[in-house]
Scaffold this active site. Structure first.
Site, PDB file in Angstrom:
ATOM      1  N   SER A   5      -7.709  -8.675   3.088  1.00 56.50           N
ATOM      2  CA  SER A   5      -7.181  -7.971   4.245  1.00 56.50           C
ATOM      3  C   SER A   5      -8.328  -7.541   5.174  1.00 56.50           C
ATOM      4  O   SER A   5      -9.090  -8.380   5.648  1.00 56.50           O
ATOM      5  CB  SER A   5      -6.326  -6.788   3.775  1.00 56.50           C
ATOM      6  OG  SER A   5      -5.511  -6.299   4.811  1.00 56.50           O
TER       7      SER A   5
ATOM      8  N   ASP B 269       3.942 -12.237   2.279  1.00 55.87           N
ATOM      9  CA  ASP B 269       3.144 -11.194   2.920  1.00 55.87           C
ATOM     10  C   ASP B 269       3.857 -10.678   4.162  1.00 55.87           C
ATOM     11  O   ASP B 269       4.194 -11.438   5.069  1.00 55.87           O
ATOM     12  CB  ASP B 269       1.766 -11.763   3.305  1.00 55.87           C
ATOM     13  CG  ASP B 269       0.760 -10.683   3.670  1.00 55.87           C
ATOM     14  OD1 ASP B 269       1.170  -9.600   4.121  1.00 55.87           O
ATOM     15  OD2 ASP B 269      -0.442 -10.942   3.509  1.00 55.87           O
TER      16      ASP B 269
ATOM     17  N   HIS C 285       1.223  -9.151   0.012  1.00 51.39           N
ATOM     18  CA  HIS C 285      -0.084  -8.951   0.646  1.00 51.39           C
ATOM     19  C   HIS C 285      -1.203  -8.780  -0.374  1.00 51.39           C
ATOM     20  O   HIS C 285      -2.369  -8.833  -0.009  1.00 51.39           O
ATOM     21  CB  HIS C 285      -0.019  -7.726   1.569  1.00 51.39           C
ATOM     22  CG  HIS C 285      -1.227  -7.536   2.422  1.00 51.39           C
ATOM     23  ND1 HIS C 285      -1.669  -8.499   3.305  1.00 51.39           N
ATOM     24  CD2 HIS C 285      -2.104  -6.495   2.521  1.00 51.39           C
ATOM     25  CE1 HIS C 285      -2.761  -8.061   3.920  1.00 51.39           C
ATOM     26  NE2 HIS C 285      -3.039  -6.863   3.459  1.00 51.39           N
TER      27      HIS C 285
END
Length: 314
Positions: free
Chosen positions: A100, A234, A262
């Site tokens: 991320s 996600d 995610h």
């Protein structure tokens, strides 16, 4: 975040205390967590990876047990901090794996310090397209700190966390990651953490979405092994950004994991550890050549590229 069985170590760099876990032996792997998380996001895979590699999993400045000062929370600042941490630990080169926001830091590290980067793995990474969840965009708004201060008062916070965790067990794809969101929400009870996270987000996101991208420098990855891993479900950063990575860096391999959100390294830790091991086993570490780097910069991305290798495991 949950506690781990790994000893957290501390080192002070530039006057700020930085927390990290360092376990295992062998080639070095640097694990960079995402926004509002800490090193414990990697807990499900640390033991498996440490059997073959030296694993370094820091708490980025402003997160976890690291200090949360008024400081440089840009991607460049974080990349510098990782270089300094590795230098203090006596580690010259690493395979960098970023999740991320940590993927953005990983890309920046590889760009600033190619001579210290052997490979690059991006996990549901930022920096590959403008879209991002409304919740992250909201952190950049002026009233975030005050509103979150109310929402994280003891009774309200516990009720909110219980609701998020219950929703995560519903089985709906749209609520897949809410258990992890509850952990992040809990960290916002700390005013210093809220300030730090707001500064981090404002450096990379505005109300329209992500404002930092690797698109203009992706060609520099031509000489570096790069894999991209994403969860098909996600809802924080769209899985189609994995295809953006393949278009921007045609030598990258892309792997999309079904039934993962995610946090694919938490949803399928054994599979993720195997992916990392295959990545390192089947690729040669990048070797930095100043002359080659100069030629790539001069070409501006016009140098020949390898054909993309795509792996969709659905």
């Amino acid at each position: 975040m949950v506690s781990t069985g790994h000893d957290v170590q501390f080192v002070t760099i530039h006057g700020h205390r930085r927390a990290f876990v360092k376990v295992g032996r062998g080639p070095a792997v640097l694990l960079l967590h995402g926004l509002g998380c800490d090193h414990t996001t990697w807990e499900p895979v640390i033991d498996a990876l440490s059997r073959r590699y030296t694993v370094i999993a820091p708490d980025l400045l402003g997160h976890g047990q690291s200090d949360k000062p008024r400081a440089d929370y840009t991607l460049g600042g974080y990349a510098n901090g990782m270089r300094d941490l590795l230098t203090v630990l006596g580690i010259d080169k690493v395979t960098v794996i970023g999740h991320s926001f940590g993927g953005g830091v990983a890309m920046q590290f590889a760009y600033q310090f190619p001579e210290r980067t052997e490979r690059l793995m991006l996990v549901a990474s930022g920096g590959l397209g403008p879209e991002v969840s409304p919740g992250i965009r909201a952190i950049s708004t002026p009233g975030f700190h005050q509103v979150m201060g109310v929402l994280t008062l003891p009774g309200v916070r516990h009720l909110g966390m219980a609701g998020l965790r219950a929703a995560s067990r519903s089985g709906w794809k749209i609520t897949h990651d809410l258990d992890e969101v509850a952990d992040i929400f809990d960290t916002f009870k700390d005013a210093q953490a809220r300030h730090a996270i707001r500064h981090v987000v404002r450096a990379v996101v505005d109300w329209h979405g992500q404002i930092v991208t690797m698109a203009d420098r992706a060609y520099l990855t031509e000489e570096m092994p790069m894999w991209v891993v994403w969860g098909r479900d996600d809802r924080v950063i769209p899985v189609r950004h994995a295809n953006n990575a393949a278009a921007l860096a045609p030598n990258a391999r892309v792997e999309v994991i079904p039934d993962a959100g995610h946090f694919p390294h938490k949803d399928h830790p054994h599979r993720f550890a195997r992916i990392v091991q295959d990545f390192i086993r089947t690729t040669e570490p990048a070797t930095y050549s100043r002359a080659r780097f100069r030629a790539l910069l001069k070409s501006g991305g016009n140098a020949p590229r390898l054909r993309a290798v795509s792996s969709d495991s659905a």
